[in-house]
Write an enzyme that holds these catalytic residues in place. Structure first.
Site, mmCIF file in Angstrom:
data_model
loop_
_atom_site.group_PDB
_atom_site.id
_atom_site.type_symbol
_atom_site.label_atom_id
_atom_site.label_comp_id
_atom_site.label_asym_id
_atom_site.label_seq_id
_atom_site.Cartn_x
_atom_site.Cartn_y
_atom_site.Cartn_z
ATOM 1 N N ARG A 101 -17.552 68.875 -11.479
ATOM 2 C CA ARG A 101 -16.701 67.728 -11.778
ATOM 3 C C ARG A 101 -16.819 66.677 -10.669
ATOM 4 N NH1 ARG A 101 -14.353 72.232 -10.244
ATOM 5 N NH2 ARG A 101 -12.564 72.331 -8.834
ATOM 6 N N CYS A 160 -2.483 50.094 -8.213
ATOM 7 C CA CYS A 160 -1.547 50.984 -8.911
ATOM 8 C C CYS A 160 -0.373 50.177 -9.459
ATOM 9 C CB CYS A 160 -0.992 52.035 -7.949
ATOM 10 S SG CYS A 160 -2.241 53.120 -7.212
ATOM 11 N N LYS A 182 -9.326 71.923 -2.399
ATOM 12 C CA LYS A 182 -7.987 72.487 -2.545
ATOM 13 C C LYS A 182 -8.045 74.006 -2.514
ATOM 14 C CE LYS A 182 -6.353 68.826 -5.637
ATOM 15 N NZ LYS A 182 -7.687 68.192 -5.820
ATOM 16 N N ARG A 216 -4.295 57.995 -0.285
ATOM 17 C CA ARG A 216 -5.298 56.933 -0.279
ATOM 18 C C ARG A 216 -4.677 55.588 0.105
ATOM 19 N NH1 ARG A 216 -7.727 59.278 -5.476
ATOM 20 N NH2 ARG A 216 -9.346 60.662 -4.673
ATOM 21 N N ARG A 232 -17.152 66.501 -5.057
ATOM 22 C CA ARG A 232 -16.743 67.545 -4.112
ATOM 23 C C ARG A 232 -16.994 68.946 -4.671
ATOM 24 N NH1 ARG A 232 -12.869 65.737 -0.784
ATOM 25 N NH2 ARG A 232 -11.976 64.588 -2.554
ATOM 26 N N TYR A 233 -16.846 69.110 -5.970
ATOM 27 C CA TYR A 233 -16.991 70.405 -6.626
ATOM 28 C C TYR A 233 -18.191 70.348 -7.576
ATOM 29 C CZ TYR A 233 -12.125 70.795 -5.074
ATOM 30 O OH TYR A 233 -10.973 70.812 -4.325
ATOM 31 N N CYS A 246 3.200 54.598 -3.740
ATOM 32 C CA CYS A 246 3.965 55.678 -3.116
ATOM 33 C C CYS A 246 3.833 55.578 -1.601
ATOM 34 C CB CYS A 246 3.448 57.027 -3.598
ATOM 35 S SG CYS A 246 3.430 57.216 -5.394
ATOM 36 N N ASP A 268 -0.480 65.486 2.164
ATOM 37 C CA ASP A 268 -1.677 65.333 2.974
ATOM 38 C C ASP A 268 -1.371 64.633 4.297
ATOM 39 O OD1 ASP A 268 -3.609 66.427 1.078
ATOM 40 O OD2 ASP A 268 -3.117 64.673 -0.147
ATOM 41 N N CYS A 311 1.209 58.126 -0.074
ATOM 42 C CA CYS A 311 -0.093 58.195 -0.740
ATOM 43 C C CYS A 311 -1.209 58.587 0.223
ATOM 44 C CB CYS A 311 -0.412 56.851 -1.379
ATOM 45 S SG CYS A 311 -2.026 56.801 -2.198
ATOM 46 N N ASP A 353 -4.863 70.575 0.228
ATOM 47 C CA ASP A 353 -6.185 69.959 0.288
ATOM 48 C C ASP A 353 -6.632 70.017 1.744
ATOM 49 O OD1 ASP A 353 -8.364 68.639 -0.930
ATOM 50 O OD2 ASP A 353 -6.963 67.510 -2.179
#
Length: 370
Positions: free
Chosen positions: A106, A115, A329, A124, A102-103, A119, A285, A122, A322
């Site tokens: 990185r 996981c 972000k 995702r 995206r950037y 959560c 999000d 989440c 985001d």
């Protein structure tokens, strides 16, 4: 004085399975007051709660902030029109499986799809869990690393998932060795909840696996409430810090969990005490079924303003949003500076306004080319 929470006794902890992975197990542990409407939630979204975090829950509190993060809620099946299966647009920036670019400098490397805990908010949540691909295949990892090697602007690799620290030390060490062989990669950052959720995984072998010659390792730890930073978590974080691994903190601003200045201050101070620098406070999000966690951005700005000046700058993260669709972000914290006829008008942390004249020396243009 009433205790902050009522942790389980050692005998009660012994009755909790290694990880609670179903509604039946949550109910047996006294963590599910009602199953009404939850079967559909559990069928759609993964459930996992580790003994460490189960022990941090006050069963007498109907709105316990730790339970709220991990115990399913019937409202999760309600999806608003604005909510998206891929709210931050990973797919739009994924040139090969496992990579999100995206950037410019990185990439994300999605090493695993599972996981230690799941959560309920989440972003995702539609992509992780037992129904997802558990990890990149050898072929997919080869292709992902070839992509990194073929793009010399990539300075940092952010290893995520899922939670990459559920992978074995052997696999993590192999990954670090391969990343170290890519000359332009200098920083590797792991995003994880494991030190908080499953601190026993932070063994000497795992810590050693996160280091490689020529690379600087960061671990970004996700925690949303000070109660998550119990003795075991603090020991795990100390093990990482003592090994020279830099630690930063990521938190999500969540209604009913940490949406008041006192709770946030306690969280951020606890992180700093653990040698974790609070890095980002994320606005939640637009993930499906998470509206009950969201609050207005203006409320988040008010909370950040309430913290400024009253909490050490070491303990102040950047409040970020985001942008849906994959646009990255952006900081959305409060403003303290406005243009004014005399220069600028600055607001201090107590709300007082002050004029500020920059008093910049005139630029000498005598040597400019004509």
């Amino acid at each position: 004085m009433k205790p902050v929470h009522s942790p389980l006794s050692p005998a009660a902890i012994a009755r909790v399975p290694r990880t609670l992975r179903s509604l039946d197990e949550l109910a047996a542990a006294g963590l599910l007051p009602s199953r009404e409407g939850l079967d559909a939630v559990a069928e759609r979204y993964a459930v996992a709660l580790t003994p460490t975090l189960a022990a941090a829950i006050d069963r007498a509190a109907p709105d316990d902030p730790v339970a709220r993060q991990f115990v399913p809620d019937a409202r999760e099946i309600e999806t608003l029109p604005q909510e998206l299966a891929d709210p931050i647009g990973d797919a739009a920036h994924s040139p090969v499986p496992g990579i999100v670019h995206r950037y410019p400098d990185r990439v994300l490397l999605k090493l695993v799809g599972v996981c230690a805990v799941y959560c309920r908010f989440c972003f995702r949540r539609e992509m992780v869990g037992p129904g997802a691909e558990t990890s990149l295949s050898d072929e997919a990892l080869d292709a992902a690393l070839a992509y990194v090697a073929g793009h010399p602007d990539i300075w940092e690799v952010v290893v995520t998932g899922g939670d990459p620290l559920v992978a074995s030390p052997r696999r993590l060490a192999e990954l670090m060795t391969r990343l170290a062989a890519i000359g332009h990669v200098r920083i590797v950052r792991f995003h994880t909840r494991v030190p908080v959720a499953s601190p026993e995984r932070i063994t000497a072998a795992l810590v050693e696996a996160l280091k490689a010659p020529g690379l600087t390792t960061y671990v970004a730890v996700h925690a949303n409430h000070a109660r998550e930073l119990g003795p075991e978590a603090r020991t795990a974080l100390a093990r990482l810090a003592d090994a020279g691994i830099a630690l930063v903190g990521q938190s999500v601003l969540l209604a009913g969990v940490n949406d008041d200045a006192g709770t946030l201050a306690a969280l951020f101070r606890a992180l700093v005490e653990c040698r974790v620098k609070p890095y980002y406070l994320h606005h939640p999000d637009l993930a499906p079924g998470t509206a009950h966690f969201r609050l207005p951005i203006q409320r988040g700005r008010e909370l950040m303003r309430a913290l400024r000046g009253r909490v050490s700058g070491l303990a102040i993260p950047i409040y970020v949003l985001d942008i849906p669709g994959g646009y990255g972000k952006v900081p959305v914290g409060p403003d303290y500076l406005e243009p004014a006829p005399e220069g600028w008008r600055v607001t201090d942390y107590c709300g007082g306004e002050h004029a500020y004249d920059e008093a910049v020396a005139p630029r000498d243009t005598s040597g400019d080319a004509r």
